[in-house]
Design a protein around this motif. Structure first.
Motif, PDB file in Angstrom:
ATOM      1  N   MET A   1      12.526  55.995  31.389  1.00 58.47           N
ATOM      2  CA  MET A   1      13.113  56.711  32.502  1.00 58.47           C
ATOM      3  C   MET A   1      14.420  57.349  32.036  1.00 58.47           C
ATOM      4  O   MET A   1      15.207  56.722  31.328  1.00 58.47           O
ATOM      5  CB  MET A   1      13.368  55.709  33.638  1.00 58.47           C
ATOM      6  N   SER A   2      14.634  58.583  32.435  1.00 54.66           N
ATOM      7  CA  SER A   2      15.856  59.281  32.040  1.00 54.66           C
ATOM      8  C   SER A   2      17.058  58.703  32.794  1.00 54.66           C
ATOM      9  O   SER A   2      16.904  58.094  33.852  1.00 54.66           O
ATOM     10  CB  SER A   2      15.731  60.777  32.332  1.00 54.66           C
ATOM     11  N   GLN A   3      18.229  58.934  32.260  1.00 55.81           N
ATOM     12  CA  GLN A   3      19.462  58.461  32.894  1.00 55.81           C
ATOM     13  C   GLN A   3      19.629  59.111  34.271  1.00 55.81           C
ATOM     14  O   GLN A   3      20.053  58.454  35.223  1.00 55.81           O
ATOM     15  CB  GLN A   3      20.672  58.780  31.996  1.00 55.81           C
ATOM     16  N   THR A   4      19.256  60.378  34.387  1.00 56.76           N
ATOM     17  CA  THR A   4      19.353  61.077  35.672  1.00 56.76           C
ATOM     18  C   THR A   4      18.426  60.450  36.702  1.00 56.76           C
ATOM     19  O   THR A   4      18.821  60.226  37.850  1.00 56.76           O
ATOM     20  CB  THR A   4      19.019  62.575  35.497  1.00 56.76           C
ATOM     21  N   ASP A   5      17.185  60.161  36.309  1.00 57.51           N
ATOM     22  CA  ASP A   5      16.240  59.518  37.226  1.00 57.51           C
ATOM     23  C   ASP A   5      16.733  58.132  37.638  1.00 57.51           C
ATOM     24  O   ASP A   5      16.618  57.746  38.803  1.00 57.51           O
ATOM     25  CB  ASP A   5      14.859  59.389  36.587  1.00 57.51           C
ATOM     26  N   LEU A   6      17.273  57.388  36.673  1.00 57.12           N
ATOM     27  CA  LEU A   6      17.790  56.055  36.973  1.00 57.12           C
ATOM     28  C   LEU A   6      18.933  56.141  37.981  1.00 57.12           C
ATOM     29  O   LEU A   6      18.957  55.394  38.969  1.00 57.12           O
ATOM     30  CB  LEU A   6      18.255  55.356  35.696  1.00 57.12           C
ATOM     31  N   LEU A   7      19.866  57.039  37.759  1.00 53.22           N
ATOM     32  CA  LEU A   7      21.000  57.169  38.681  1.00 53.22           C
ATOM     33  C   LEU A   7      20.535  57.590  40.073  1.00 53.22           C
ATOM     34  O   LEU A   7      21.062  57.096  41.077  1.00 53.22           O
ATOM     35  CB  LEU A   7      22.029  58.156  38.126  1.00 53.22           C
ATOM     36  N   THR A   8      19.534  58.444  40.149  1.00 51.74           N
ATOM     37  CA  THR A   8      18.973  58.844  41.445  1.00 51.74           C
ATOM     38  C   THR A   8      18.398  57.643  42.172  1.00 51.74           C
ATOM     39  O   THR A   8      18.634  57.452  43.371  1.00 51.74           O
ATOM     40  CB  THR A   8      17.894  59.934  41.261  1.00 51.74           C
ATOM     41  N   ARG A   9      17.643  56.807  41.463  1.00 52.08           N
ATOM     42  CA  ARG A   9      17.073  55.605  42.079  1.00 52.08           C
ATOM     43  C   ARG A   9      18.154  54.595  42.445  1.00 52.08           C
ATOM     44  O   ARG A   9      18.064  53.938  43.484  1.00 52.08           O
ATOM     45  CB  ARG A   9      16.028  54.987  41.151  1.00 52.08           C
ATOM     46  N   LEU A  10      19.173  54.482  41.615  1.00 55.31           N
ATOM     47  CA  LEU A  10      20.256  53.533  41.897  1.00 55.31           C
ATOM     48  C   LEU A  10      21.044  53.911  43.147  1.00 55.31           C
ATOM     49  O   LEU A  10      21.580  53.039  43.828  1.00 55.31           O
ATOM     50  CB  LEU A  10      21.203  53.411  40.699  1.00 55.31           C
ATOM     51  N   LYS A  11      21.107  55.187  43.485  1.00 56.26           N
ATOM     52  CA  LYS A  11      21.807  55.621  44.706  1.00 56.26           C
ATOM     53  C   LYS A  11      21.171  55.031  45.950  1.00 56.26           C
ATOM     54  O   LYS A  11      21.827  54.858  46.968  1.00 56.26           O
ATOM     55  CB  LYS A  11      21.784  57.146  44.813  1.00 56.26           C
ATOM     56  N   GLN A  12      19.868  54.704  45.878  1.00 58.52           N
ATOM     57  CA  GLN A  12      19.134  54.187  47.034  1.00 58.52           C
ATOM     58  C   GLN A  12      19.228  52.669  47.175  1.00 58.52           C
ATOM     59  O   GLN A  12      18.744  52.107  48.161  1.00 58.52           O
ATOM     60  CB  GLN A  12      17.654  54.579  46.922  1.00 58.52           C
ATOM     61  N   ILE A  13      19.839  52.000  46.198  1.00 62.57           N
ATOM     62  CA  ILE A  13      19.869  50.531  46.184  1.00 62.57           C
ATOM     63  C   ILE A  13      20.818  50.006  47.258  1.00 62.57           C
ATOM     64  O   ILE A  13      21.969  50.411  47.348  1.00 62.57           O
ATOM     65  CB  ILE A  13      20.266  50.013  44.781  1.00 62.57           C
ATOM     66  N   ARG A  14      20.305  49.062  48.060  1.00 64.42           N
ATOM     67  CA  ARG A  14      21.102  48.418  49.113  1.00 64.42           C
ATOM     68  C   ARG A  14      21.309  46.936  48.839  1.00 64.42           C
ATOM     69  O   ARG A  14      22.131  46.293  49.495  1.00 64.42           O
ATOM     70  CB  ARG A  14      20.416  48.610  50.457  1.00 64.42           C
ATOM     71  N   ALA A  15      20.504  46.373  47.906  1.00 67.80           N
ATOM     72  CA  ALA A  15      20.616  44.944  47.595  1.00 67.80           C
ATOM     73  C   ALA A  15      20.402  44.739  46.105  1.00 67.80           C
ATOM     74  O   ALA A  15      19.624  45.453  45.472  1.00 67.80           O
ATOM     75  CB  ALA A  15      19.589  44.142  48.394  1.00 67.80           C
ATOM     76  N   LEU A  16      21.086  43.752  45.558  1.00 65.48           N
ATOM     77  CA  LEU A  16      20.963  43.359  44.163  1.00 65.48           C
ATOM     78  C   LEU A  16      20.598  41.890  44.119  1.00 65.48           C
ATOM     79  O   LEU A  16      21.297  41.060  44.704  1.00 65.48           O
ATOM     80  CB  LEU A  16      22.283  43.598  43.417  1.00 65.48           C
ATOM     81  N   VAL A  17      19.503  41.572  43.437  1.00 63.51           N
ATOM     82  CA  VAL A  17      19.046  40.194  43.303  1.00 63.51           C
ATOM     83  C   VAL A  17      19.184  39.791  41.839  1.00 63.51           C
ATOM     84  O   VAL A  17      18.707  40.489  40.939  1.00 63.51           O
ATOM     85  CB  VAL A  17      17.589  40.038  43.783  1.00 63.51           C
ATOM     86  N   LEU A  18      19.820  38.647  41.625  1.00 67.11           N
ATOM     87  CA  LEU A  18      20.095  38.169  40.277  1.00 67.11           C
ATOM     88  C   LEU A  18      19.388  36.852  39.997  1.00 67.11           C
ATOM     89  O   LEU A  18      19.378  35.957  40.843  1.00 67.11           O
ATOM     90  CB  LEU A  18      21.599  37.945  40.106  1.00 67.11           C
ATOM     91  N   ASP A  19      18.823  36.744  38.807  1.00 70.10           N
ATOM     92  CA  ASP A  19      18.450  35.456  38.254  1.00 70.10           C
ATOM     93  C   ASP A  19      19.754  34.838  37.744  1.00 70.10           C
ATOM     94  O   ASP A  19      20.784  35.520  37.661  1.00 70.10           O
ATOM     95  CB  ASP A  19      17.447  35.668  37.110  1.00 70.10           C
ATOM     96  N   VAL A  20      19.734  33.576  37.390  1.00 68.52           N
ATOM     97  CA  VAL A  20      20.968  32.925  36.956  1.00 68.52           C
ATOM     98  C   VAL A  20      20.936  32.593  35.466  1.00 68.52           C
ATOM     99  O   VAL A  20      21.650  33.195  34.671  1.00 68.52           O
ATOM    100  CB  VAL A  20      21.259  31.659  37.793  1.00 68.52           C
ATOM    101  N   ASP A  21      20.117  31.622  35.064  1.00 71.78           N
ATOM    102  CA  ASP A  21      20.107  31.183  33.668  1.00 71.78           C
ATOM    103  C   ASP A  21      19.592  32.312  32.770  1.00 71.78           C
ATOM    104  O   ASP A  21      18.471  32.766  32.907  1.00 71.78           O
ATOM    105  CB  ASP A  21      19.243  29.933  33.507  1.00 71.78           C
ATOM    106  N   GLY A  22      20.472  32.784  31.881  1.00 70.44           N
ATOM    107  CA  GLY A  22      20.136  33.881  30.988  1.00 70.44           C
ATOM    108  C   GLY A  22      20.626  35.225  31.490  1.00 70.44           C
ATOM    109  O   GLY A  22      20.597  36.211  30.758  1.00 70.44           O
ATOM    110  N   VAL A  23      21.074  35.302  32.741  1.00 72.88           N
ATOM    111  CA  VAL A  23      21.623  36.540  33.304  1.00 72.88           C
ATOM    112  C   VAL A  23      23.093  36.317  33.666  1.00 72.88           C
ATOM    113  O   VAL A  23      23.973  36.909  33.072  1.00 72.88           O
ATOM    114  CB  VAL A  23      20.802  37.028  34.521  1.00 72.88           C
ATOM    115  N   LEU A  24      23.344  35.456  34.657  1.00 70.99           N
ATOM    116  CA  LEU A  24      24.723  35.112  35.006  1.00 70.99           C
ATOM    117  C   LEU A  24      25.313  34.095  34.032  1.00 70.99           C
ATOM    118  O   LEU A  24      26.530  33.933  33.966  1.00 70.99           O
ATOM    119  CB  LEU A  24      24.796  34.548  36.423  1.00 70.99           C
ATOM    120  N   THR A  25      24.459  33.404  33.296  1.00 72.47           N
ATOM    121  CA  THR A  25      24.910  32.486  32.236  1.00 72.47           C
ATOM    122  C   THR A  25      24.252  32.912  30.930  1.00 72.47           C
ATOM    123  O   THR A  25      23.364  33.762  30.919  1.00 72.47           O
ATOM    124  CB  THR A  25      24.520  31.016  32.521  1.00 72.47           C
ATOM    125  N   ASP A  26      24.663  32.290  29.846  1.00 69.01           N
ATOM    126  CA  ASP A  26      24.054  32.632  28.553  1.00 69.01           C
ATOM    127  C   ASP A  26      22.723  31.927  28.337  1.00 69.01           C
ATOM    128  O   ASP A  26      22.102  32.070  27.287  1.00 69.01           O
ATOM    129  CB  ASP A  26      25.019  32.351  27.398  1.00 69.01           C
TER     130      ASP A  26
END
Length: 175
Positions: A1-26
């Motif tokens: 996906m191009s950077q422009t397409d990614l930024l367009t899709r990111l503009k629509q984001i209303r929520a962010l869901v995170l995993d923890v082990d390996g994402v918020l931690t090492d």
């Protein structure tokens, strides 16, 4: 996906869901001799979560492991939806979307391993950390330059802020 397409899709984001082990931690697990688990979180990730909340993005956690340390960190950051001990993350993401009244296409997910694929595959935008397995990096929309627990979440949140052109909002209280 191009950077422009990614930024367009990111503009629509209303929520962010995170995993923890390996994402918020090492991803490393630390246990005392008494069996108490310790987790190490990066302060920039925590500050990034606060910035995401400031620009109207609901940040939530879906984690495969249950941990009092995680629960404490989520409460400290004002994360209202923290689903822990979840083995099947796809249905959990769908349930969270209903709870938040947000379409799956308006949710970004950040995970790092095969257990995260069911939610990464359902998300409007999927991301992983630089040190995730190659099979995961090949299946997401965006890969951070930083590893899990090293500020990777903040790196992704900065991209969300860029997409919304919201830096003036983010830094308004810090001038």
């Amino acid at each position: 996906m191009s950077q422009t397409d990614l930024l367009t899709r990111l503009k629509q984001i209303r929520a962010l869901v995170l995993d923890v082990d390996g994402v918020l931690t090492d991803g490393r697990l630390h246990f005392t001799e008494q069996g108490e688990e310790h987790k190490v979180f990066h302060s920039r990730d925590g500050h990034g979560i606060k910035l995401a909340q400031k620009i109207g993005i609901e940040v939530s956690i879906i984690s495969g492991r249950a941990s009092p340390a995680l629960r404490h960190r989520a409460e400290n950051l004002g994360i209202r939806h923290c689903m822990i001990g979840i083995k099947d993350k796809g249905p959990a993401l769908e349930e969270l979307a209903r709870t938040l009244d947000v379409e799956l296409q308006a949710i970004a997910v950040m995970g790092d391993d095969v257990i995260d694929l069911p939610m990464l595959n359902r998300a409007g935008v999927s991301a992983t950390v630089a040190d995730a397995p190659a099979a995961i990096r090949a299946r997401v929309d965006w890969v951070t330059t930083l590893g899990g627990g090293q500020g990777a979440v903040r790196e992704f949140i900065d991209l969300l802020i860029d997409a919304r052109d919201a830096w003036s909002t983010v830094i308004a209280d810090h001038q």
